[in-house]
Design a protein around this motif. Structure first.
Motif, mmCIF file in Angstrom:
data_model
loop_
_atom_site.group_PDB
_atom_site.id
_atom_site.type_symbol
_atom_site.label_atom_id
_atom_site.label_comp_id
_atom_site.label_asym_id
_atom_site.label_seq_id
_atom_site.Cartn_x
_atom_site.Cartn_y
_atom_site.Cartn_z
ATOM 1 N N ASP G 55 57.896 32.582 39.183
ATOM 2 C CA ASP G 55 58.889 33.035 40.167
ATOM 3 C C ASP G 55 58.357 32.989 41.591
ATOM 4 O O ASP G 55 59.060 33.378 42.528
ATOM 5 N N GLY G 56 57.116 32.583 41.729
ATOM 6 C CA GLY G 56 56.585 32.400 43.068
ATOM 7 C C GLY G 56 55.901 33.613 43.672
ATOM 8 O O GLY G 56 55.453 33.564 44.822
ATOM 9 N N TYR G 57 55.822 34.669 42.924
ATOM 10 C CA TYR G 57 55.084 35.813 43.468
ATOM 11 C C TYR G 57 53.619 35.466 43.574
ATOM 12 O O TYR G 57 53.086 34.674 42.780
ATOM 13 N N GLN G 58 52.969 36.090 44.527
ATOM 14 C CA GLN G 58 51.528 35.863 44.680
ATOM 15 C C GLN G 58 50.736 37.149 44.490
ATOM 16 O O GLN G 58 49.541 37.093 44.153
ATOM 17 N N VAL G 59 51.350 38.245 44.739
ATOM 18 C CA VAL G 59 50.682 39.541 44.544
ATOM 19 C C VAL G 59 51.718 40.515 43.996
ATOM 20 O O VAL G 59 52.874 40.506 44.420
ATOM 21 N N ILE G 123 48.431 46.386 53.013
ATOM 22 C CA ILE G 123 47.391 45.697 53.797
ATOM 23 C C ILE G 123 46.506 44.867 52.879
ATOM 24 O O ILE G 123 46.160 43.728 53.193
ATOM 25 N N LEU G 124 46.169 45.432 51.732
ATOM 26 C CA LEU G 124 45.353 44.686 50.773
ATOM 27 C C LEU G 124 46.090 43.418 50.320
ATOM 28 O O LEU G 124 45.489 42.346 50.200
ATOM 29 N N ALA G 125 47.387 43.544 50.086
ATOM 30 C CA ALA G 125 48.166 42.368 49.696
ATOM 31 C C ALA G 125 48.121 41.310 50.790
ATOM 32 O O ALA G 125 47.951 40.108 50.516
ATOM 33 N N VAL G 126 48.272 41.737 52.031
ATOM 34 C CA VAL G 126 48.216 40.778 53.136
ATOM 35 C C VAL G 126 46.830 40.137 53.224
ATOM 36 O O VAL G 126 46.701 38.925 53.459
ATOM 37 N N GLN G 127 45.781 40.934 53.008
ATOM 38 C CA GLN G 127 44.425 40.354 53.010
ATOM 39 C C GLN G 127 44.282 39.275 51.945
ATOM 40 O O GLN G 127 43.604 38.261 52.153
ATOM 41 N N MET G 128 44.932 39.492 50.795
ATOM 42 C CA MET G 128 44.880 38.479 49.747
ATOM 43 C C MET G 128 45.669 37.239 50.153
ATOM 44 O O MET G 128 45.186 36.103 50.030
ATOM 45 N N LEU G 129 46.889 37.461 50.649
ATOM 46 C CA LEU G 129 47.713 36.322 51.063
ATOM 47 C C LEU G 129 47.033 35.516 52.153
ATOM 48 O O LEU G 129 47.183 34.281 52.224
ATOM 49 N N ALA G 130 46.269 36.186 52.992
ATOM 50 C CA ALA G 130 45.611 35.507 54.109
ATOM 51 C C ALA G 130 44.586 34.489 53.637
ATOM 52 O O ALA G 130 44.167 33.625 54.417
ATOM 53 N N LEU G 131 44.173 34.590 52.374
ATOM 54 C CA LEU G 131 43.238 33.580 51.862
ATOM 55 C C LEU G 131 43.853 32.190 51.917
ATOM 56 O O LEU G 131 43.150 31.193 52.042
ATOM 57 N N ALA G 132 45.195 32.136 51.804
ATOM 58 C CA ALA G 132 45.868 30.843 51.867
ATOM 59 C C ALA G 132 46.655 30.647 53.154
ATOM 60 O O ALA G 132 47.130 29.547 53.420
ATOM 61 N N GLU G 133 46.799 31.728 53.939
ATOM 62 C CA GLU G 133 47.616 31.626 55.150
ATOM 63 C C GLU G 133 46.849 32.173 56.343
ATOM 64 O O GLU G 133 46.931 33.379 56.640
ATOM 65 N N VAL H 126 38.427 36.291 41.502
ATOM 66 C CA VAL H 126 38.958 34.975 41.121
ATOM 67 C C VAL H 126 40.479 34.962 41.249
ATOM 68 O O VAL H 126 41.074 33.971 41.712
ATOM 69 N N GLN H 127 41.121 36.051 40.855
ATOM 70 C CA GLN H 127 42.589 36.117 41.013
ATOM 71 C C GLN H 127 42.990 35.954 42.472
ATOM 72 O O GLN H 127 44.011 35.339 42.788
ATOM 73 N N MET H 128 42.185 36.524 43.369
ATOM 74 C CA MET H 128 42.488 36.377 44.796
ATOM 75 C C MET H 128 42.265 34.934 45.243
ATOM 76 O O MET H 128 43.106 34.340 45.921
ATOM 77 N N LEU H 129 41.112 34.381 44.867
ATOM 78 C CA LEU H 129 40.817 32.998 45.262
ATOM 79 C C LEU H 129 41.874 32.033 44.734
ATOM 80 O O LEU H 129 42.195 31.029 45.380
ATOM 81 N N ALA H 130 42.428 32.352 43.574
ATOM 82 C CA ALA H 130 43.412 31.465 42.961
ATOM 83 C C ALA H 130 44.685 31.357 43.800
ATOM 84 O O ALA H 130 45.482 30.433 43.605
ATOM 85 N N LEU H 131 44.876 32.291 44.734
ATOM 86 C CA LEU H 131 46.051 32.183 45.606
ATOM 87 C C LEU H 131 45.993 30.883 46.412
ATOM 88 O O LEU H 131 47.031 30.333 46.773
ATOM 89 N N ALA H 132 44.777 30.416 46.698
ATOM 90 C CA ALA H 132 44.642 29.167 47.442
ATOM 91 C C ALA H 132 44.127 28.018 46.581
ATOM 92 O O ALA H 132 44.113 26.877 47.029
ATOM 93 N N GLU H 133 43.700 28.330 45.367
ATOM 94 C CA GLU H 133 43.122 27.278 44.519
ATOM 95 C C GLU H 133 43.758 27.303 43.143
ATOM 96 O O GLU H 133 43.286 27.977 42.235
ATOM 97 N N PRO H 134 44.816 26.536 42.961
ATOM 98 C CA PRO H 134 45.594 26.590 41.716
ATOM 99 C C PRO H 134 44.769 26.345 40.465
ATOM 100 O O PRO H 134 45.090 26.889 39.407
ATOM 101 N N GLU H 135 43.682 25.564 40.566
ATOM 102 C CA GLU H 135 42.917 25.287 39.349
ATOM 103 C C GLU H 135 42.249 26.560 38.827
ATOM 104 O O GLU H 135 42.019 26.704 37.633
ATOM 105 N N LEU H 136 41.960 27.488 39.722
ATOM 106 C CA LEU H 136 41.417 28.769 39.257
ATOM 107 C C LEU H 136 42.468 29.536 38.456
ATOM 108 O O LEU H 136 42.141 30.243 37.505
ATOM 109 N N ARG H 137 43.708 29.429 38.857
ATOM 110 C CA ARG H 137 44.785 30.085 38.101
ATOM 111 C C ARG H 137 44.768 29.605 36.648
ATOM 112 O O ARG H 137 44.914 30.399 35.715
ATOM 113 N N GLU H 138 44.572 28.305 36.483
ATOM 114 C CA GLU H 138 44.509 27.784 35.113
ATOM 115 C C GLU H 138 43.317 28.338 34.349
ATOM 116 O O GLU H 138 43.422 28.679 33.166
#
Lengths: 174, 174, 174, 174, 174, 174, 174, 174
Positions: G55-59, G123-133, H126-138
């Motif tokens: 469903d596209g959720y990330q956190v 804030i923790l969720a945003v810190q996680m999302l920031a890994l990709a954004e 790893v769950q956090m890193l997987a937000l930017a690295e889909p292969e970790l999700r797998e």
């Protein structure tokens, strides 16, 4: 003249409280170390505390466990700073000792350190003494630097060796 | 002659500790009620406890909160039984008061009742006095009977009315 | 005639509760020591408590752990003072035993001592008996003096030897 | 020059921490009172602590709640004695604040007072300062005497009036 | 014939324990609700529990607080399942009630629900009764479905309105 | 057909949970014993609980430690009574396990027994089954009688031998 | 597409959990906020968590109280990071909620924030999302700067006005 | 470039914290593992955290015990997500470590895992890193599957062998 008195409620506390003595020795601070029980020798406790200023003490360190009243009752009878070391016993995770030492009513403080925090009691005492003796402040700064250096040396060794070799070496050196 | 001394660490404990006095009055046991602080008036505490046997007291009841050393320090100075009432404060759910009163070291007991258990302190004192005064034993038996009767009356009323009417009646009678 | 009853919920409590017996022996107070379970032999508990006054007991000491109801249920059935010894188990730091013994509702006190405080239960019982037997009061005073003397002897030895030699001697004498 | 720094993690701690200021004023000890957050302004905390000796401070008092790291992080950066005041919050009975302040690792002590013990933090600070300023020792002795006198006056009034009249008078004077 | 007995240690527990009655009424399970004190009416407790099987009860639900022995003592005298509801009091966060009910020794279980978990005590009783009465199992399934539906309706309303409007509407409907 | 399911979160719980099996064997109640993890095999947990009624189970017993969700999640999916055994781990005195099992929200009860109370879980299950199987009620009565007899035998032996000989004999028989 | 799901066990948690939503709005992070009960709608919880990646959720952020299994059961069904917010209830100081959320077994983590720590969950969720954004990282830095500035402004105002005027002004502005 | 930093307050935490490293190795995630003390090397902690973003770290994992400020102080200086591992010590059941790590004030979260939850810290990272690295999700999905499989294998073996043989085999294979 002895500046610091280290008292404990029972000689069963000595394995912990001797660490206070050892740290004071590092700082070359003279101390008296003895056993006084708030409940079994209350008169001794009273006399000791009443005379502590006159006897030249500047800081009192008191270690006791369970319903640990020793630091509090000494503080009741003196205007010197009293440092309390709650000794962990087997019950209640040590919460009995900690609460009995730290939760003093307004008017009569006890400067409480961690459960079994005998080393820190000594350092705190030196920090207090340093208010009148600047050379102790320098020793404290040096102590801090050495502590930091030791941590950094550990860190460097661990990073260099990796955790497996580090742990193996530590085991073999024991 | 007053047989029971009720002491408390602060007059802020009086709303609780007066219940001890009220129960002793029910049993027509004479008491003295006063304020003595283990930490703010340690000398008074010491003198009081040292003289308690000579002054004719037979039981001491001590209420205090937080790092509650009052009962313990009195017990250190007397051979009379000392009943401790830990007073609940706003911190730590009252665990600090309870542990400080009950966790006494071997050799110096404090007969501890529940947090804010001022009524039970009185009943326990009467139970002790009854060891030498059989007529108190009879009063205690009667007290027990009355308690049971009151519970049974409550039960009968509740069963007869049902809980809705019982609660409504109780609300309107307040 | 036996004045003190020492009961415990299980013979696994005996290693602790025998200390009560040993102290009563020091005071030459006769006692009965037995096992009664509030939950496994409730009828025995009830009969014992109901008859305790008639059987000549003057104080009941009850040791139990976990949901420790023994002291409370005995107190429910007698007007004698009941001393509760919460036995520490491996769970919850012993808080379960302590709370179950000490937090009695208004009307039915249990005189609670420390976790595993079997020695203090005996001393408290003697303090109660001394209300009717003045010679016990003298023994208690002597006991107190001896305790103080022992602490002071320890203190003197420790101060004379220093902590290193004191600890070494103690180790070698074990 | 200001000898004592009173810092707190948030202005929501001010209702408690102003009691520290008030007691220091009684002793005519100059202080600076401010807000520094270990977590929201860590750089300010660091600079403050690093410069505290040079800025002439002799004692630091730090109040904070929850995961209360303020006192500890200041102690990490200074050789001055740091007094920690754990501020009770609505969770966990305040145990989080207390443990976070008092359980410091060996090498870096925090002199911890009771939960919300802001008054005692001030008295402890004065006891420390008195090591170099004998006139403060006299003030402390006087403070102790006044405290005792006040307790004794309360006791006398209570004994004279009885608890009913005492409580009634207190209510009407509020 | 009444299948469930709901007993509580004091009518002060009634505001909580009536929720047990209300849920049983929803399931059309007949019950008796009364007050029995383990400590103030121990004989009543004993008789009630001894006769419970003969009187046709199938489940006993007992609510009590502090040193909450009621469920345990009933369980001691009966082979029926006994459900314990620890009632939260103002001390110790309710840990005293919870530990006193749940930490039963081997051989005498009490089926403990949450602090103040009076509703769940009823549902658990119905789950037990359903072992012999399949139509109750169906009611339980329906109850579960209704609960889920209610949560989902709440969720839908919240998602549709957004939290601001949802909270505003809820406030205005109170 | 197996009436009781004993599930546990990990085979590290087996040393405790096998006591449940042993007691059920004494009562000749058939059971299935297996490992299901609420967090590592949630789908298995769900399927097991959803089918438990259809599979003929009548009671589910679930043992787990730490954040012990197993009993709760099974209860969410079934209308059978679920008995929770909180397994004590090395942290927090077991309070984490206990609270996670017992503090269920309204609507979904877990019948919680003591920490590591695996035996009582079995007895409670038999008490439930006895609602539909009167012969189990008789076995339970007999079990109770045997328990009482064993305690009384212990008591008699202890009283006859005295505690010294009793303990010596017990040691030598181990 | 919504990146963050905020779920809570009951709408009684909404007053706390809406703070998560408010902080996410500050960061312009889209979220869905809803009610899912681990125990009352376990199937909804399962479906939600199983589909969360698709469903596209990330956190996922889950708030719940008492035996708070929601975060844990969601974590069991997804590989997304799950942030748990233990909601303080009136019992046990909130320790039940905290332990149930944080003490997860190896293999299935829940990223736990403080009791009622709904803001920090965001804030923790945003810190996680920031890994990709990376632009979120900048917003976080700005947020940190603003926080620090606000504390420093408070400090300056307090130091300038003194605590009496500061408190008076704050009162009058409320 | 190393994505994860694993820091701990002392090398005495290494036996726990190496489990974080081992799990990251399973996922082939590069890490740096070192010792930094919040209190003994605060400057190192500050520099490390301030530079962490620039140095390319994406997640920080910090393990510490007692008054465990390490995770919090790192979080104060960085916008990266910080995972805190409270290390259980011998006091207070580990509650001191847990509360010091998790109870962070609003604005500065620490993602806290269980006491000694070093493995879960790695998985969470790893769950956090997987937000930017889909292969970790797998890889995470596979890890979950393997975990489930292992539990199911254990269950099958236990059910097939029965608990006696299962335990015997396990003992002989150790």
């Amino acid at each position: 003249m002895k500046k610091v008195a280290i008292v404990m409620g029972s000689d069963s506390d000595l394995m912990i409280m001797k660490e206070t003595a050892e740290v004071l020795e590092e700082f070359a601070v003279e101390y008296r170390l003895t056993v006084i029980s708030a409940h079994r020798t209350p008169g001794v406790a009273e006399n000791f505390a009443k005379n502590a200023v006159g006897d030249g003490y500047q800081v009192i360190i008191a270690g006791a466990g369970k319903a640990a009243h020793l630091a509090g009752i000494l503080a009741a009878y003196t205007t010197l700073p009293v440092i309390g070391v709650p000794i962990k016993t087997s019950s209640l995770g040590g919460a009995d000792s900690l609460y009995s030492v730290v939760q003093m009513p307004a008017g009569v403080p006890v400067a409480t350190v961690a459960l079994d925090g005998a080393k820190n009691a000594a350092i705190l005492a030196v920090q207090m003494l340093a208010l009148a003796e600047p050379e102790l402040r320098e020793q404290l700064a040096e102590y801090k630097t050495n502590m930091a250096r030791k941590v950094q040396k550990t860190a460097a060794e661990l990073e260099e060796k990796g955790y497996n070799k580090y742990l193996a070496d530590r085991r073999s050196s024991n």
